[in-house]
Write a protein that holds these residues in place. Structure first.
Motif, PDB file in Angstrom:
ATOM      1  N   LEU A   1     -18.746 -15.330 -14.489  1.00  0.00           N
ATOM      2  CA  LEU A   1     -19.426 -14.059 -14.728  1.00  0.00           C
ATOM      3  C   LEU A   1     -20.205 -13.596 -13.502  1.00  0.00           C
ATOM      4  O   LEU A   1     -20.202 -12.418 -13.152  1.00  0.00           O
ATOM      5  CB  LEU A   1     -20.368 -14.186 -15.927  1.00  0.00           C
ATOM      6  CG  LEU A   1     -19.705 -14.306 -17.293  1.00  0.00           C
ATOM      7  CD1 LEU A   1     -20.752 -14.540 -18.372  1.00  0.00           C
ATOM      8  CD2 LEU A   1     -18.894 -13.063 -17.618  1.00  0.00           C
ATOM      9  N   VAL A   2     -20.875 -14.521 -12.845  1.00  0.00           N
ATOM     10  CA  VAL A   2     -21.688 -14.164 -11.682  1.00  0.00           C
ATOM     11  C   VAL A   2     -20.833 -13.636 -10.542  1.00  0.00           C
ATOM     12  O   VAL A   2     -21.244 -12.750  -9.783  1.00  0.00           O
ATOM     13  CB  VAL A   2     -22.520 -15.377 -11.221  1.00  0.00           C
ATOM     14  CG1 VAL A   2     -23.192 -15.103  -9.883  1.00  0.00           C
ATOM     15  CG2 VAL A   2     -23.579 -15.719 -12.261  1.00  0.00           C
ATOM     16  N   SER A   3     -19.623 -14.161 -10.405  1.00  0.00           N
ATOM     17  CA  SER A   3     -18.762 -13.765  -9.287  1.00  0.00           C
ATOM     18  C   SER A   3     -18.054 -12.442  -9.527  1.00  0.00           C
ATOM     19  O   SER A   3     -17.433 -11.896  -8.619  1.00  0.00           O
ATOM     20  CB  SER A   3     -17.727 -14.857  -9.010  1.00  0.00           C
ATOM     21  OG  SER A   3     -16.896 -15.069 -10.143  1.00  0.00           O
ATOM     22  N   SER A   4     -18.148 -11.899 -10.738  1.00  0.00           N
ATOM     23  CA  SER A   4     -17.513 -10.623 -11.061  1.00  0.00           C
ATOM     24  C   SER A   4     -18.520  -9.489 -10.916  1.00  0.00           C
ATOM     25  O   SER A   4     -19.602  -9.529 -11.490  1.00  0.00           O
ATOM     26  CB  SER A   4     -16.973 -10.647 -12.495  1.00  0.00           C
ATOM     27  OG  SER A   4     -16.575  -9.360 -12.903  1.00  0.00           O
ATOM     28  N   GLU A   5     -18.175  -8.481 -10.135  1.00  0.00           N
ATOM     29  CA  GLU A   5     -19.101  -7.361  -9.908  1.00  0.00           C
ATOM     30  C   GLU A   5     -19.423  -6.635 -11.202  1.00  0.00           C
ATOM     31  O   GLU A   5     -20.550  -6.204 -11.428  1.00  0.00           O
ATOM     32  CB  GLU A   5     -18.503  -6.384  -8.901  1.00  0.00           C
ATOM     33  CG  GLU A   5     -19.423  -5.227  -8.558  1.00  0.00           C
ATOM     34  CD  GLU A   5     -18.844  -4.302  -7.514  1.00  0.00           C
ATOM     35  OE1 GLU A   5     -19.416  -3.213  -7.307  1.00  0.00           O
ATOM     36  OE2 GLU A   5     -17.823  -4.654  -6.906  1.00  0.00           O
TER      37      GLU A   5
ATOM     38  N   GLY B   1     -33.140 -23.580  -6.064  1.00  0.00           N
ATOM     39  CA  GLY B   1     -32.848 -22.152  -6.141  1.00  0.00           C
ATOM     40  C   GLY B   1     -33.360 -21.464  -7.378  1.00  0.00           C
ATOM     41  O   GLY B   1     -33.145 -20.263  -7.549  1.00  0.00           O
ATOM     42  N   GLY B   2     -34.039 -22.185  -8.257  1.00  0.00           N
ATOM     43  CA  GLY B   2     -34.634 -21.540  -9.420  1.00  0.00           C
ATOM     44  C   GLY B   2     -35.824 -20.679  -9.015  1.00  0.00           C
ATOM     45  O   GLY B   2     -36.574 -21.041  -8.104  1.00  0.00           O
ATOM     46  N   ASP B   3     -35.998 -19.558  -9.686  1.00  0.00           N
ATOM     47  CA  ASP B   3     -37.115 -18.663  -9.376  1.00  0.00           C
ATOM     48  C   ASP B   3     -38.320 -18.913 -10.268  1.00  0.00           C
ATOM     49  O   ASP B   3     -39.431 -18.507  -9.940  1.00  0.00           O
ATOM     50  CB  ASP B   3     -36.648 -17.205  -9.520  1.00  0.00           C
ATOM     51  CG  ASP B   3     -35.551 -16.866  -8.537  1.00  0.00           C
ATOM     52  OD1 ASP B   3     -35.864 -16.630  -7.365  1.00  0.00           O
ATOM     53  OD2 ASP B   3     -34.371 -16.882  -8.936  1.00  0.00           O
ATOM     54  N   ASP B   4     -38.096 -19.567 -11.395  1.00  0.00           N
ATOM     55  CA  ASP B   4     -39.184 -19.956 -12.282  1.00  0.00           C
ATOM     56  C   ASP B   4     -38.679 -21.103 -13.149  1.00  0.00           C
ATOM     57  O   ASP B   4     -37.465 -21.330 -13.259  1.00  0.00           O
ATOM     58  CB  ASP B   4     -39.640 -18.768 -13.133  1.00  0.00           C
ATOM     59  CG  ASP B   4     -41.031 -18.963 -13.730  1.00  0.00           C
ATOM     60  OD1 ASP B   4     -41.622 -20.044 -13.521  1.00  0.00           O
ATOM     61  OD2 ASP B   4     -41.528 -18.040 -14.397  1.00  0.00           O
ATOM     62  N   TYR B   5     -39.618 -21.802 -13.785  1.00  0.00           N
ATOM     63  CA  TYR B   5     -39.259 -22.994 -14.562  1.00  0.00           C
ATOM     64  C   TYR B   5     -40.102 -23.003 -15.824  1.00  0.00           C
ATOM     65  O   TYR B   5     -41.329 -23.002 -15.765  1.00  0.00           O
ATOM     66  CB  TYR B   5     -39.555 -24.237 -13.713  1.00  0.00           C
ATOM     67  CG  TYR B   5     -38.873 -25.508 -14.174  1.00  0.00           C
ATOM     68  CD1 TYR B   5     -37.864 -26.085 -13.430  1.00  0.00           C
ATOM     69  CD2 TYR B   5     -39.271 -26.162 -15.342  1.00  0.00           C
ATOM     70  CE1 TYR B   5     -37.248 -27.281 -13.829  1.00  0.00           C
ATOM     71  CE2 TYR B   5     -38.666 -27.337 -15.752  1.00  0.00           C
ATOM     72  CZ  TYR B   5     -37.656 -27.895 -14.987  1.00  0.00           C
ATOM     73  OH  TYR B   5     -37.044 -29.070 -15.388  1.00  0.00           O
ATOM     74  N   LEU B   6     -39.435 -23.002 -16.971  1.00  0.00           N
ATOM     75  CA  LEU B   6     -40.111 -23.024 -18.267  1.00  0.00           C
ATOM     76  C   LEU B   6     -39.596 -24.221 -19.051  1.00  0.00           C
ATOM     77  O   LEU B   6     -38.384 -24.396 -19.205  1.00  0.00           O
ATOM     78  CB  LEU B   6     -39.841 -21.725 -19.030  1.00  0.00           C
ATOM     79  CG  LEU B   6     -40.500 -21.570 -20.397  1.00  0.00           C
ATOM     80  CD1 LEU B   6     -42.025 -21.598 -20.279  1.00  0.00           C
ATOM     81  CD2 LEU B   6     -40.045 -20.263 -21.058  1.00  0.00           C
TER      82      LEU B   6
ATOM     83  N   GLY C   1     -27.307 -28.490 -14.157  1.00  0.00           N
ATOM     84  CA  GLY C   1     -27.793 -27.189 -13.724  1.00  0.00           C
ATOM     85  C   GLY C   1     -28.291 -27.173 -12.291  1.00  0.00           C
ATOM     86  O   GLY C   1     -28.215 -26.139 -11.614  1.00  0.00           O
ATOM     87  N   LEU C   2     -28.794 -28.314 -11.800  1.00  0.00           N
ATOM     88  CA  LEU C   2     -29.250 -28.385 -10.411  1.00  0.00           C
ATOM     89  C   LEU C   2     -28.086 -28.222  -9.443  1.00  0.00           C
ATOM     90  O   LEU C   2     -28.255 -27.698  -8.336  1.00  0.00           O
ATOM     91  CB  LEU C   2     -29.962 -29.708 -10.148  1.00  0.00           C
ATOM     92  CG  LEU C   2     -31.287 -29.921 -10.885  1.00  0.00           C
ATOM     93  CD1 LEU C   2     -31.883 -31.274 -10.526  1.00  0.00           C
ATOM     94  CD2 LEU C   2     -32.278 -28.798 -10.567  1.00  0.00           C
ATOM     95  N   ASP C   3     -26.897 -28.665  -9.840  1.00  0.00           N
ATOM     96  CA  ASP C   3     -25.701 -28.475  -9.017  1.00  0.00           C
ATOM     97  C   ASP C   3     -25.163 -27.049  -9.156  1.00  0.00           C
ATOM     98  O   ASP C   3     -24.532 -26.519  -8.229  1.00  0.00           O
ATOM     99  CB  ASP C   3     -24.612 -29.466  -9.417  1.00  0.00           C
ATOM    100  CG  ASP C   3     -25.029 -30.913  -9.177  1.00  0.00           C
ATOM    101  OD1 ASP C   3     -25.744 -31.154  -8.184  1.00  0.00           O
ATOM    102  OD2 ASP C   3     -24.669 -31.780  -9.991  1.00  0.00           O
TER     103      ASP C   3
ATOM    104  N   GLN D   1     -24.307 -18.692  -4.190  1.00  0.00           N
ATOM    105  CA  GLN D   1     -23.161 -18.495  -3.301  1.00  0.00           C
ATOM    106  C   GLN D   1     -22.187 -17.475  -3.869  1.00  0.00           C
ATOM    107  O   GLN D   1     -21.609 -16.676  -3.131  1.00  0.00           O
ATOM    108  CB  GLN D   1     -22.436 -19.829  -3.085  1.00  0.00           C
ATOM    109  CG  GLN D   1     -23.202 -20.829  -2.236  1.00  0.00           C
ATOM    110  CD  GLN D   1     -22.576 -22.204  -2.262  1.00  0.00           C
ATOM    111  OE1 GLN D   1     -21.489 -22.401  -2.828  1.00  0.00           O
ATOM    112  NE2 GLN D   1     -23.252 -23.176  -1.668  1.00  0.00           N
ATOM    113  N   LYS D   2     -22.000 -17.499  -5.184  1.00  0.00           N
ATOM    114  CA  LYS D   2     -21.033 -16.610  -5.820  1.00  0.00           C
ATOM    115  C   LYS D   2     -21.524 -15.166  -5.890  1.00  0.00           C
ATOM    116  O   LYS D   2     -20.749 -14.224  -5.765  1.00  0.00           O
ATOM    117  CB  LYS D   2     -20.730 -17.098  -7.243  1.00  0.00           C
ATOM    118  CG  LYS D   2     -19.871 -18.346  -7.316  1.00  0.00           C
ATOM    119  CD  LYS D   2     -18.416 -18.047  -7.007  1.00  0.00           C
ATOM    120  CE  LYS D   2     -17.532 -19.249  -7.240  1.00  0.00           C
ATOM    121  NZ  LYS D   2     -16.123 -18.970  -6.930  1.00  0.00           N
ATOM    122  N   SER D   3     -22.817 -14.982  -6.124  1.00  0.00           N
ATOM    123  CA  SER D   3     -23.342 -13.620  -6.254  1.00  0.00           C
ATOM    124  C   SER D   3     -23.331 -12.953  -4.893  1.00  0.00           C
ATOM    125  O   SER D   3     -23.531 -13.583  -3.858  1.00  0.00           O
ATOM    126  CB  SER D   3     -24.758 -13.636  -6.827  1.00  0.00           C
ATOM    127  OG  SER D   3     -25.614 -14.402  -6.020  1.00  0.00           O
ATOM    128  N   ALA D   4     -23.113 -11.639  -4.908  1.00  0.00           N
ATOM    129  CA  ALA D   4     -23.041 -10.883  -3.656  1.00  0.00           C
ATOM    130  C   ALA D   4     -24.373 -10.946  -2.934  1.00  0.00           C
ATOM    131  O   ALA D   4     -25.441 -11.048  -3.547  1.00  0.00           O
ATOM    132  CB  ALA D   4     -22.675  -9.428  -3.951  1.00  0.00           C
TER     133      ALA D   4
END
Length: 230
Positions: free
Chosen positions: A39-43, A99-104, A61-63, A70-73
């Protein structure tokens, strides 16, 4: 605003989907890392935000996190909120460093999840922030992302329905970019919605009456855009 939920606990995922849908988010849910990457690699299907569990059945998830980036534009920053039962400090540090932006951590309160998503939205969007609200301003239109209200230069303030607000927000956050009907549908609705073929056209027709016909441009046969303003 489209959210991708990557979570293999189906009961938890169902609860999160319901809670986010009530707040106006379109939520897609997958249980495997490889489906998230697809899904992420599809525009057209790339989400605006990702909620990521670390304990997935096909990969950790860490991997997955660096692969998502890398996949996202390069010009399509997708913030990631890690949602995990791993509550030790080294786990949190590893998640953020990967690469996480937040952690809950689980268990969590829905109110806190929503608050953290709002923070990530503000980071990701191209907007002016104040201590009270986040506002996107282009030409004669200002859009308050906190209360879903649009203000015109005339001083008129209009509260927008959820779908109209989402479309206007997408266009104003990406001035000069043309969005097709399919792209807007993918941002507004999840896979399970039965979407009328002219739903986006109806929303845009209503928006153009409210913003003025020249604010949202129609590129015949291609899509719609909001022009860049100095």
């Amino acid at each position: 605003m489209k959210v991708l939920l990557v979570e293999d606990d189906l009961l938890l995922a169902d609860g999160v989907q319901v809670a986010l849908s009530r707040k106006g988010y379109a939520v897609d849910h997958v249980t495997r890392g490889k489906d998230a990457l697809s899904l992420v690699s599809s525009e057209d299907s790339c989400p605006d935000l990702i909620i990521l569990d670390l304990g997935l059945p096909d990969m950790d998830g860490l991997d997955l996190l660096p692969k998502i980036h890398q996949k996202s534009a390069a010009d399509n920053f997708v913030p990631v909120l890690i949602l995990s039962a791993r509550d030790a400090l080294p786990d949190k540090v590893a998640g953020l460093d990967s690469g996480g932006d937040d952690y809950l951590t689980k268990p969590f309160e829905v109110a806190e999840l929503l608050a953290r998503l709002r923070v990530l939205e503000r980071r990701a969007g191209n907007r002016t922030q104040t201590s009270q609200s986040a506002t996107i301003a282009l030409g004669p239109v200002s859009l308050n992302t906190s209360n879903h209200r649009m203000r015109l230069n005339s001083g008129e303030e209009i509260e927008l329905p959820r779908r109209e607000f989402s479309i206007l927000r997408i266009l104003m956050e990406n001035p000069g970019r043309i969005y097709s009907r399919e792209q807007l549908n993918s941002k507004l609705y999840n896979w399970e919605n039965d979407v009328a073929s002219n739903a986006v056209d109806v929303h845009l027709h209503n928006l153009r009456k409210k913003t003025g016909a020249d604010f949202i441009r129609t590129i015949r046969g291609v899509g719609w855009l909001v022009e860049k303003h100095p």
